[in-house]
Write a protein that holds these residues in place. Sequence first.
Motif, short mmCIF file in Angstrom:
data_model
loop_
_atom_site.label_atom_id
_atom_site.label_comp_id
_atom_site.label_asym_id
_atom_site.label_seq_id
_atom_site.Cartn_x
_atom_site.Cartn_y
_atom_site.Cartn_z
N PRO A 36 -10.16 0.87 -9.72
CA PRO A 36 -10.04 2.13 -10.48
C PRO A 36 -10.37 1.98 -11.95
O PRO A 36 -10.99 2.85 -12.56
CB PRO A 36 -8.57 2.52 -10.27
N LEU A 37 -9.97 0.85 -12.57
CA LEU A 37 -10.29 0.61 -13.97
C LEU A 37 -11.79 0.40 -14.15
O LEU A 37 -12.37 0.89 -15.13
CB LEU A 37 -9.53 -0.62 -14.48
N LEU A 38 -12.41 -0.27 -13.20
CA LEU A 38 -13.84 -0.53 -13.29
C LEU A 38 -14.68 0.74 -13.16
O LEU A 38 -15.86 0.75 -13.50
CB LEU A 38 -14.26 -1.54 -12.21
N SER A 61 -24.42 -14.13 -2.45
CA SER A 61 -23.46 -14.49 -3.50
C SER A 61 -23.33 -13.40 -4.56
O SER A 61 -22.29 -13.30 -5.23
CB SER A 61 -23.87 -15.80 -4.17
N THR A 62 -24.36 -12.60 -4.74
CA THR A 62 -24.33 -11.54 -5.75
C THR A 62 -24.04 -10.17 -5.13
O THR A 62 -24.22 -9.14 -5.77
CB THR A 62 -25.66 -11.48 -6.52
N GLY A 63 -23.56 -10.17 -3.88
CA GLY A 63 -23.34 -8.91 -3.16
C GLY A 63 -22.35 -7.98 -3.84
O GLY A 63 -22.62 -6.79 -4.00
N LEU A 64 -21.20 -8.50 -4.26
CA LEU A 64 -20.19 -7.66 -4.91
C LEU A 64 -20.71 -7.14 -6.25
O LEU A 64 -20.54 -5.95 -6.57
CB LEU A 64 -18.90 -8.44 -5.13
N LEU A 65 -21.34 -8.00 -7.02
CA LEU A 65 -21.91 -7.60 -8.30
C LEU A 65 -22.95 -6.51 -8.11
O LEU A 65 -22.93 -5.47 -8.81
CB LEU A 65 -22.53 -8.81 -8.99
N ALA A 222 -13.41 -8.66 -15.49
CA ALA A 222 -13.84 -8.57 -16.89
C ALA A 222 -15.35 -8.70 -17.01
O ALA A 222 -15.98 -8.04 -17.85
CB ALA A 222 -13.14 -9.65 -17.72
N VAL A 223 -15.94 -9.52 -16.16
CA VAL A 223 -17.40 -9.67 -16.16
C VAL A 223 -18.06 -8.40 -15.64
O VAL A 223 -19.03 -7.89 -16.23
CB VAL A 223 -17.82 -10.88 -15.30
N LEU A 224 -17.56 -7.86 -14.54
CA LEU A 224 -18.14 -6.64 -13.99
C LEU A 224 -18.11 -5.51 -15.01
O LEU A 224 -19.10 -4.77 -15.18
CB LEU A 224 -17.39 -6.22 -12.72
N TYR A 225 -16.98 -5.37 -15.68
CA TYR A 225 -16.84 -4.30 -16.69
C TYR A 225 -17.85 -4.50 -17.81
O TYR A 225 -18.52 -3.54 -18.23
CB TYR A 225 -15.41 -4.31 -17.24
N ALA A 226 -17.96 -5.73 -18.31
CA ALA A 226 -18.88 -6.00 -19.42
C ALA A 226 -20.33 -5.78 -19.00
O ALA A 226 -21.14 -5.22 -19.76
CB ALA A 226 -18.68 -7.43 -19.92
N VAL A 227 -20.69 -6.20 -17.81
CA VAL A 227 -22.05 -6.01 -17.32
C VAL A 227 -22.39 -4.52 -17.24
O VAL A 227 -23.44 -4.07 -17.71
CB VAL A 227 -22.24 -6.67 -15.94
N ALA A 228 -21.49 -3.74 -16.65
CA ALA A 228 -21.73 -2.30 -16.52
C ALA A 228 -21.82 -1.63 -17.89
O ALA A 228 -22.64 -0.72 -18.10
CB ALA A 228 -20.64 -1.65 -15.67
N ASP A 229 -20.98 -2.06 -18.81
CA ASP A 229 -21.01 -1.51 -20.16
C ASP A 229 -22.34 -1.80 -20.84
O ASP A 229 -22.92 -0.93 -21.51
CB ASP A 229 -19.87 -2.11 -20.97
N ARG A 230 -22.85 -2.99 -20.66
CA ARG A 230 -24.13 -3.36 -21.27
C ARG A 230 -25.29 -2.58 -20.65
O ARG A 230 -26.20 -2.13 -21.35
CB ARG A 230 -24.39 -4.87 -21.09
N ARG A 243 -15.22 -5.31 -27.78
CA ARG A 243 -14.15 -5.98 -27.04
C ARG A 243 -12.78 -5.43 -27.37
O ARG A 243 -11.79 -5.75 -26.69
CB ARG A 243 -14.18 -7.49 -27.32
N SER A 244 -12.67 -4.57 -28.38
CA SER A 244 -11.37 -4.05 -28.78
C SER A 244 -10.80 -3.06 -27.77
O SER A 244 -9.61 -2.80 -27.74
CB SER A 244 -11.46 -3.38 -30.16
N LEU A 245 -11.64 -2.50 -26.91
CA LEU A 245 -11.18 -1.49 -25.96
C LEU A 245 -10.16 -2.06 -24.97
O LEU A 245 -9.19 -1.41 -24.61
CB LEU A 245 -12.38 -0.90 -25.21
N LEU A 246 -10.40 -3.31 -24.53
CA LEU A 246 -9.48 -3.94 -23.58
C LEU A 246 -8.73 -5.11 -24.18
O LEU A 246 -7.78 -5.61 -23.57
CB LEU A 246 -10.25 -4.40 -22.33
N GLY A 247 -9.13 -5.56 -25.34
CA GLY A 247 -8.35 -6.55 -26.08
C GLY A 247 -8.65 -7.99 -25.73
O GLY A 247 -9.41 -8.31 -24.81
N ALA A 248 -8.00 -8.88 -26.49
CA ALA A 248 -8.26 -10.31 -26.40
C ALA A 248 -7.81 -10.92 -25.09
O ALA A 248 -8.25 -12.01 -24.72
CB ALA A 248 -7.59 -11.03 -27.57
N MET A 249 -6.90 -10.26 -24.37
CA MET A 249 -6.47 -10.82 -23.09
C MET A 249 -7.63 -10.90 -22.12
O MET A 249 -7.74 -11.84 -21.32
CB MET A 249 -5.35 -9.96 -22.49
#
Length: 258
Positions: A36-38, A61-65, A222-230, A243-249
């Motif tokens: 849901p977050l993604l 191997s890249t099926g989910l991505l 975190a990778v999926l989110y960043a890839v989609a954002d890019r 990166r401030s949207l989701l923070g340093a965690m």
Amino acid sequence: MTTVTYDQPIAPPSRLLLWAEGRAIWEAAASVTLWPLLRLVPRGDGHAVLVLPGLLAGDDSTGLLRRYIKYRGYDVHGWGQGRNLGPRAGVEKRMSDQLKRLADKSGRKVSVIGWSLGGAYARMLASTQSDEVRDVITLGSPISGDPHASNAWRVYEAVSGLKAEHSERWELVARTPPVPTTSIYSRTDGVVAWQTSLEREGPQTENIEVAASHLGLGFNPAVLYAVADRLAQPEGAWEPFDRSLLGAMFYPTPAQRA
């Protein structure tokens, strides 16, 4: 903030990190849980995306991505060459031809995503066919420094029949592509030394750090989110990742390459 130079030899990741690669299965489970977050990332504009797998891996191997990227509104393609055994005869030509077909069919530039060795291929394509590449995103790819700073270089040489430090090919990989370029890496990568995944930051280049295993980079939320954002950025209007949207965690302050 860490600044990395290549004045001193960089060692491959420790055995402890290599043994910890099994956590990739939990990263995949986390993506399912956080689906849901993604979904919050803006939808895409339908342009073509080519996804290239890592060493010894194939399109499975890249099926989910790829499924996630397709779900966000893109025309996604695997590389279609079976298991990646390195740049054997014909491999690079087939990738080049595929990229050209996708660009010609759509009349638009193609985004290229590469995982590990696939990221090296992606940078080579962007360096030689920049008119057809919209942007490049690499996941845990060895793109600079010593090509032996990896726990996979012996496997690469064994299956490809080529030297890891092949000068002409390595020059194309290490060269910053003339297109927007994002390197996603993890300091807990158990296969590739994270320092060798760093790109020099510039007007259209960036590094994004995540907490992930090497084998989990294609599953990590975190990778999926960043890839989609890019991918969602309008062509010609590239901006660095916020990166401030989701923070340093999720996204620690990335290191810089001197």
